[in-house]
Write an enzyme that holds these catalytic residues in place. Structure first.
Site, PDB file in Angstrom:
ATOM      1  N   GLY A  14      -1.098   5.562  -3.701  1.00  0.00           N
ATOM      2  CA  GLY A  14      -1.265   5.154  -5.088  1.00  0.00           C
ATOM      3  C   GLY A  14      -2.547   4.371  -5.302  1.00  0.00           C
TER       4      GLY A  14
ATOM      5  N   GLY B  82     -11.763   9.306  -6.154  1.00  0.00           N
ATOM      6  CA  GLY B  82     -11.680   9.970  -4.844  1.00  0.00           C
ATOM      7  C   GLY B  82     -10.387  10.761  -4.709  1.00  0.00           C
ATOM      8  N   HIS B  83      -9.271  10.165  -5.147  1.00  0.00           N
ATOM      9  CA  HIS B  83      -7.993  10.884  -5.088  1.00  0.00           C
ATOM     10  C   HIS B  83      -8.022  12.104  -6.007  1.00  0.00           C
ATOM     11  CE1 HIS B  83      -6.586   6.689  -3.969  1.00  0.00           C
ATOM     12  NE2 HIS B  83      -6.102   7.413  -2.965  1.00  0.00           N
TER      13      HIS B  83
ATOM     14  N   GLN C 200       2.375   1.067   8.295  1.00  0.00           N
ATOM     15  CA  GLN C 200       0.953   1.149   8.667  1.00  0.00           C
ATOM     16  C   GLN C 200       0.197  -0.138   8.349  1.00  0.00           C
ATOM     17  OE1 GLN C 200       0.347   4.621   5.853  1.00  0.00           O
ATOM     18  NE2 GLN C 200      -1.681   3.741   5.688  1.00  0.00           N
TER      19      GLN C 200
ATOM     20  N   GLU D   8     -12.177  12.119   3.736  1.00  0.00           N
ATOM     21  CA  GLU D   8     -12.941  11.898   4.983  1.00  0.00           C
ATOM     22  C   GLU D   8     -13.356  10.438   5.152  1.00  0.00           C
ATOM     23  OE1 GLU D   8     -16.133  14.751   5.092  1.00  0.00           O
ATOM     24  OE2 GLU D   8     -14.775  16.365   5.707  1.00  0.00           O
ATOM     25  N   LYS D   9     -13.154   9.591   4.132  1.00  0.00           N
ATOM     26  CA  LYS D   9     -13.476   8.168   4.335  1.00  0.00           C
ATOM     27  C   LYS D   9     -12.637   7.630   5.496  1.00  0.00           C
ATOM     28  CE  LYS D   9     -12.223   4.600   1.749  1.00  0.00           C
ATOM     29  NZ  LYS D   9     -11.739   3.654   2.777  1.00  0.00           N
TER      30      LYS D   9
ATOM     31  N   VAL E 107     -16.173  10.304  -1.729  1.00  0.00           N
ATOM     32  CA  VAL E 107     -16.742  10.132  -3.069  1.00  0.00           C
ATOM     33  C   VAL E 107     -17.323   8.723  -3.129  1.00  0.00           C
ATOM     34  CG1 VAL E 107     -16.275  10.158  -5.553  1.00  0.00           C
ATOM     35  CG2 VAL E 107     -15.004  11.682  -4.020  1.00  0.00           C
TER      36      VAL E 107
HETATM   37  O1  PAF Z   1      -4.697   7.417   3.289  1.00  0.00           O
HETATM   38  C1  PAF Z   1      -3.646   6.980   2.798  1.00  0.00           C
HETATM   39  O2  PAF Z   1      -3.528   6.740   1.590  1.00  0.00           O
HETATM   40  C2  PAF Z   1      -2.449   6.733   3.699  1.00  0.00           C
HETATM   41  O3  PAF Z   1      -2.851   6.283   4.941  1.00  0.00           O
HETATM   42  C3  PAF Z   1      -1.510   7.951   3.817  1.00  0.00           C
HETATM   43  C4  PAF Z   1      -2.209   9.139   4.466  1.00  0.00           C
HETATM   44  C5  PAF Z   1      -1.012   8.351   2.444  1.00  0.00           C
HETATM   45  C6  PAF Z   1      -0.305   7.598   4.683  1.00  0.00           C
HETATM   46  O4  PAF Z   1       0.422   6.533   4.148  1.00  0.00           O
END
Ligand code: PAF
Length: 286
Positions: free
Chosen positions: A34, A39-40, A64, A151-152, A183
């Site tokens: 989110g 970039g997204h 993570q 790729e960032k 981007v």
């Molecule tokens: O790049 C991200 O936004 C996250 O690391 C991902 C790949 C969605 C995993 O939680």
């Protein structure tokens, strides 16, 4: 666009979309946490170019984040994100409830050796286990034919590609993992959800990161030895207001093995902190 939070409705919605789209249709997944930015949306556009149907997932994955990282502060902007994705023509927004990802008693971890070590893996122990675990879960839930990542986060992409190869994810699903080019803002800073943590002064100083990387690459192309070019890069970043440089290294693009000199498939990777914000970037060093 359908916004879905539970697994059974997700499965039903995807089955229906696939049926309506006809035999042989391809579904792309763009996994995200989110706080979406341009970039997204570039990932979404690329997904739409490559597939008939596009799903985006939004899940801020606690596994993570390290103990001292920004899990609580991480921006959560679901309504705004959903509006952006609807406008972009996404078919499904999968925003799973936490229990759909880590139900009570959850006990499984996916760990990818080799490419997870070093770079961000050294500074963020367990980070890539968390990424691999949640991405595998998202793949199993959405069952896309292809998935796209920016790729960032080059090391993340390498970890996911390794996992996909090692665990035979290409059959029957996820036959392609696509990296999409970084981007950048007009001043060169790579777009990141974490850029919003920067004060205006830090944001302006942050442009020194890509500039110093480009300068180091140009120096090496002129014959400056890599060690000297990387030392200059470090001192430039310190002079520009960066407090810590976690790493400034060249590595092989696929294996992430350390490289001593520029060449084909070699990239420069940098992580540096400005204020409390950790920025990462990478570029090819031919
Ligand atoms: O790049 C991200 O936004 C996250 O690391 C991902 C790949 C969605 C995993 O939680």
């Amino acid at each position: 666009m359908q916004t879905i939070h539970a697994l059974n409705p997700l499965r039903r919605a995807i089955a229906e979309l696939r049926e309506n789209a006809g035999a042989g249709c391809r579904l792309a997944l763009v996994p995200t946490m989110g706080a979406l930015h341009e970039g997204h949306l570039t990932l979404v556009k690329e997904a739409q170019r490559r597939a008939d149907l596009t799903a985006v997932s939004i899940f801020v994955n606690p596994r993570q984040f390290g103990a001292n990282e920004d899990l609580d502060a991480y921006p959560r902007t679901l309504q705004r994100d959903a509006a952006m994705l609807r406008d972009a023509g996404v078919d499904v927004l999968w925003a799973p409830d936490a229990g759909e990802i880590y139900p009570d008693g959850y006990a499984t971890n996916v760990s990818v050796d080799g490419v997870s070590a070093g770079l961000c893996g050294a500074d963020r122990p367990g980070h890539f286990d968390g990424v691999a675990t949640v991405v595998l879960k998202l793949f199993n839930q959405v069952r896309p034919d292809l998935a796209l990542f920016g790729e960032k986060d080059w090391q993340q992409l390498a970890v996911i590609r390794r996992m996909a190869r090692d665990l035979d994810l290409s059959h029957p699903h996820v036959d392609a993992i696509h990296g999409v080019a970084i981007v950048r803002e007009a001043d060169g800073l790579a777009l990141s959800s974490r850029n919003r943590y920067l004060s205006p002064a830090q944001r302006s100083d942050a442009a020194a990161l890509p500039a110093a990387m480009r300068a180091a690459i140009a120096d090496m192309a002129q014959g400056t030895p890599a060690d000297a070019a990387l030392a200059t890069l470090r001192s430039t970043l310190r002079g520009a207001g960066f407090d810590t440089i976690d790493y400034a290294e060249m590595r092989h693009a696929d294996t992430l093995a350390l490289a001593r000199a520029p060449g084909p498939h070699i990239r420069l990777f940098v992580a540096a902190r400005i204020g409390g914000t950790r920025l990462i970037d990478n570029m090819p060093v031919q």
